[in-house]
Design a protein around this motif. Structure first.
Motif, short mmCIF file in Angstrom:
data_model
loop_
_atom_site.label_atom_id
_atom_site.label_comp_id
_atom_site.label_asym_id
_atom_site.label_seq_id
_atom_site.Cartn_x
_atom_site.Cartn_y
_atom_site.Cartn_z
N HIS A 139 0.96 -1.39 -0.02
CA HIS A 139 -0.10 -0.65 0.29
C HIS A 139 1.19 1.16 -0.05
O HIS A 139 0.37 2.34 -0.80
CB HIS A 139 -0.87 0.20 1.59
N LYS A 140 2.38 1.39 1.11
CA LYS A 140 3.11 2.16 0.70
C LYS A 140 3.38 2.77 -0.78
O LYS A 140 3.47 4.03 -1.15
CB LYS A 140 4.29 2.08 1.64
N ILE A 141 3.67 1.28 -1.30
CA ILE A 141 3.84 1.37 -3.09
C ILE A 141 3.33 2.22 -3.09
O ILE A 141 3.57 2.97 -4.52
CB ILE A 141 4.70 0.42 -3.39
N VAL A 142 2.05 2.48 -3.72
CA VAL A 142 1.23 2.18 -4.22
C VAL A 142 0.46 3.91 -3.77
O VAL A 142 0.77 4.62 -4.91
CB VAL A 142 -0.03 1.50 -4.30
N GLU A 143 0.74 4.34 -3.19
CA GLU A 143 0.29 5.79 -2.20
C GLU A 143 0.80 6.22 -2.99
O GLU A 143 1.27 7.74 -4.12
CB GLU A 143 0.75 5.83 -0.88
N HIS A 144 2.92 6.23 -2.95
CA HIS A 144 3.65 6.41 -3.79
C HIS A 144 3.97 7.18 -5.39
O HIS A 144 3.88 7.87 -6.12
CB HIS A 144 5.55 6.30 -3.38
N ALA A 145 3.56 5.75 -5.91
CA ALA A 145 3.31 4.91 -6.96
C ALA A 145 1.89 6.44 -7.57
O ALA A 145 2.00 7.13 -8.97
CB ALA A 145 2.68 4.26 -7.71
N THR A 146 1.29 6.79 -6.68
CA THR A 146 0.02 7.92 -7.05
C THR A 146 0.73 8.69 -7.23
O THR A 146 -0.07 9.59 -8.47
CB THR A 146 -0.76 7.36 -6.19
N ASP A 147 1.28 8.94 -6.62
CA ASP A 147 2.17 10.47 -6.48
C ASP A 147 2.35 11.39 -7.65
O ASP A 147 3.20 11.94 -8.13
CB ASP A 147 2.44 10.96 -5.12
N VAL A 148 3.67 9.84 -8.03
CA VAL A 148 4.98 10.24 -8.85
C VAL A 148 3.39 10.48 -10.22
O VAL A 148 4.29 11.01 -11.02
CB VAL A 148 5.52 8.86 -9.19
N GLU A 149 2.62 9.37 -10.47
CA GLU A 149 2.02 9.94 -11.44
C GLU A 149 1.49 10.88 -12.07
O GLU A 149 1.08 11.52 -12.75
CB GLU A 149 0.96 8.34 -11.60
N HIS A 150 0.60 12.06 -10.85
CA HIS A 150 -0.26 12.87 -10.73
C HIS A 150 0.91 13.89 -11.19
O HIS A 150 0.88 15.09 -11.71
CB HIS A 150 -0.30 13.66 -9.43
N CYS A 151 2.12 13.70 -10.42
CA CYS A 151 3.76 14.45 -10.86
C CYS A 151 3.52 14.46 -12.17
O CYS A 151 4.22 15.41 -13.05
CB CYS A 151 4.23 14.62 -9.93
N LYS A 152 3.62 13.89 -12.78
CA LYS A 152 3.79 13.02 -14.35
C LYS A 152 2.83 13.95 -15.36
O LYS A 152 3.40 14.15 -16.05
CB LYS A 152 4.65 11.88 -14.36
N VAL A 153 1.24 14.12 -14.77
CA VAL A 153 0.80 14.17 -16.15
C VAL A 153 0.88 15.56 -15.52
O VAL A 153 0.46 16.15 -17.25
CB VAL A 153 -0.41 13.86 -15.46
N PHE A 154 0.49 16.49 -14.75
CA PHE A 154 1.29 17.71 -14.81
C PHE A 154 2.16 18.10 -15.34
O PHE A 154 2.37 19.26 -15.51
CB PHE A 154 0.92 18.06 -13.04
#
Length: 389
Positions: A284-299
Motif C-alpha cells: 500500500h505504501k508503494i501504491v501511495e507513492h506511485a500515485t503521487d508520482v503519476e500525478h506529478c508526471k501528468v502535470f
C-alpha cells in the motif's frame, strides 16, 4: 497517458539514449562519483550523438526537436545512479546554453554555442552568490564599464560545472542603484585573468563539480555583454520557468526509478517465509507513492506541452518543481526504508539517491521561495510577464 505526448520517434530516441547511457556512461559512474570529476571524453560523445543540441537550431549544429525529446533526455539521466552526472549534463545544456542561444549575438553563438552543442566546450551559469541565495535582485557582483571593457568584481557560489567549465554566463550589476533593473548578463571565458574557482564538498551530487567562484578585476570586452544592459533580471526570470520544470521532471523521474528498483527488490527479498511484496503495509505504501508520482508526471507533461507551444508557464513550472521535488524526497525515503539495512549500504542505489534528491527542494529556488512566488500569484494576483527581447 504517455501516448498523448510521445510518438514512435520519441520512443526510439528513448531506447537509443538508454543504450548509450548503459554502454558509455554507467561503467564510469562509480569513478566519477569518487573523484568528483567527469572526464572530458564523455562530453564529446554526448556532442557527437547530438544530445546537447536536442532543442537548439540546426544552424548551430542542433537538432531543433520538440520539448519532449528533452523530457526523455532528463528522465533517462535520472535512472543511471548519479544525479550529479545528470546535473552536469543538463546544467550545461539547459542553463548555460539557454542564455547563449537566447541572448548571445552571432559571434558568441559561433564561438561558444556551436562548440557547446558539439561537446567541445563546457558552460556554467553563475547567478547565485554567497550572501544572496535565492535573492537574485540582491546580488553584489558588479560589472563596471571602462572604455571598451567591463571590469567584473564579486563572487558566485553553488555553480554547477564551475571548476571545469570553459565559459561562464555571469549575472552582475551594471547599475547597483537600479536594483533588479541594473543587472546585466555577460559571457566570461574561464581563461580570463582574475578568475579563481574553489571546489565545494557536497552531501550529494558527488560526480558533479560545484564551485565557488571569485572575480577579481576581471576584464572582458564590451562585446561580451549579452542582450541589453540592464535587462539581465528579466532574462534570468524568463528562463527560470524552464529550469524549474527541468527540476520537476528530474524529480518525478528519480522517484519513478526508486519505485521500480524497490518493487524489483521486494519481488526477490523473502521474510517470514514469503516475498516482501506480499506484505500489505509495504504494497500500500508503494501504491501511495506511485500515485503521487503519476500525478506529478501528468502535470509536468502538461506544463511541458504548453511551454513547447511558447506559453509562459511560470506558475505551472513553479508548482511542478515545488510538488515534484517533495514527492521525490518522500518516495525515495520510503523506498530506502523498504530495503531495510541494505538501503543504507552504498552498493545499493537508494543511499546515493536519497542524498542526491535532497538538492531538489533547494536548487533553482528553494521551496520556501517558490511558495512565496506562488502566494503572490494566487493570493495577491501578481502577474509575471516574460521578458521582451
Amino acid at each position: 497517458m504517455e501516448s498523448i505526448y510521445f510518438t514512435e520517434e520519441h520512443q526510439l530516441f528513448r531506447k537509443s539514449l538508454k543504450e548509450f547511457l548503459q554502454k558509455e556512461v554507467v561503467p564510469h559512474i562509480e569513478k566519477w562519483e569518487k573523484t568528483g570529476t567527469i572526464e572530458r571524453f564523455i562530453w564529446k560523445k554526448f556532442g557527437e550523438m547530438g544530445f546537447f543540441g536536442i532543442s537548439y537550431p540546426e544552424a548551430y549544429g542542433g537538432l531543433n526537436l520538440d520539448l519532449f525529446y528533452t523530457v526523455i533526455f532528463l528522465e533517462e539521466l535520472q535512472k543511471i545512479k548519479s544525479s550529479g552526472f545528470a546535473a552536469a549534463m543538463w546544467a550545461h545544456a539547459y542553463l548555460a546554453m539557454t542564455h547563449l542561444n537566447a541572448e548571445g549575438d552571432e559571434r558568441i553563438k559561433q564561438d561558444y554555442l556551436v562548440p557547446s552543442i558539439a561537446g567541445e566546450k563546457i558552460g556554467a551559469l553563475c547567478i547565485t552568490e554567497p550572501f544572496g541565495g535565492s535573492d537574485v535582485a540582491g546580488m553584489r557582483t558588479t560589472a563596471v564599464k571602462n572604455g571598451n571593457k567591463y571590469i567584473i568584481n564579486g563572487s558566485k557560489t553553488f555553480i554547477t560545472n564551475g571548476v571545469y567549465a570553459d565559459y561562464y554566463i555571469v549575472a552582475a550589476k551594471t547599475d547597483p542603484s537600479q536594483g533588479n533593473k541594473g543587472i546585466s548578463i555577460f559571457l566570461v571565458d574561464t581563461t580570463t585573468r582574475g578568475i579563481s574557482a574553489t571546489k565545494l564538498d557536497k552531501l550529494g551530487w558527488r560526480a558533479s563539480d560545484t564551485a565557488e567562484i571569485a572575480f577579481d578585476n576581471v576584464e572582458i570586452p564590451v562585446e561580451n555583454l549579452m542582450g541589453e544592459e540592464g535587462k539581465g533580471f528579466p532574462y534570468i526570470m524568463q528562463h527560470f520557468a524552464s529550469e524549474r520544470l527541468i527540476m520537476a521532471i528530474n524529480g518525478h523521474a528519480r522517484a519513478e526509478y526508486a519505485i521500480d528498483y524497490t518493487i524489483e527488490y521486494m519481488s526477490q527479498r523473502e521474510a517470514f517465509g514469503k516475498k516482501i511484496d506480499k506484505f500489505q503495509a509495504l504494497r500500500h505504501k508503494i501504491v501511495e507513492h506511485a500515485t503521487d508520482v503519476e500525478h506529478c508526471k501528468v502535470f509536468n507533461y502538461a506544463a511541458a506541452a504548453r511551454l513547447d507551444k511558447g506559453e509562459y508557464v511560470v506558475k505551472e513550472a513553479t508548482m511542478a518543481k515545488l510538488k515534484s521535488t517533495k514527492v521525490a524526497d518522500e518516495t525515495i525515503y520510503s523506498c530506502l526504508q523498504m530495503l531495510g539495512g541494505y538501503g543504507y549500504m552504498e552498493e545499493y542505489p537508494l543511499a546515493r539517491l536519497l542524498r542526491d534528491s535532497r538538492l531538489g527542494p533547494i536548487g533553482g529556488g528553494t521551496s520556501e521561495i517558490l511558495k512565496e512566488i506562488l502566494s503572490k500569484m494566487i493570493i495577491d494576483n501578481k502577474n509575471y510577464e516574460p521578458a521582451v527581447n
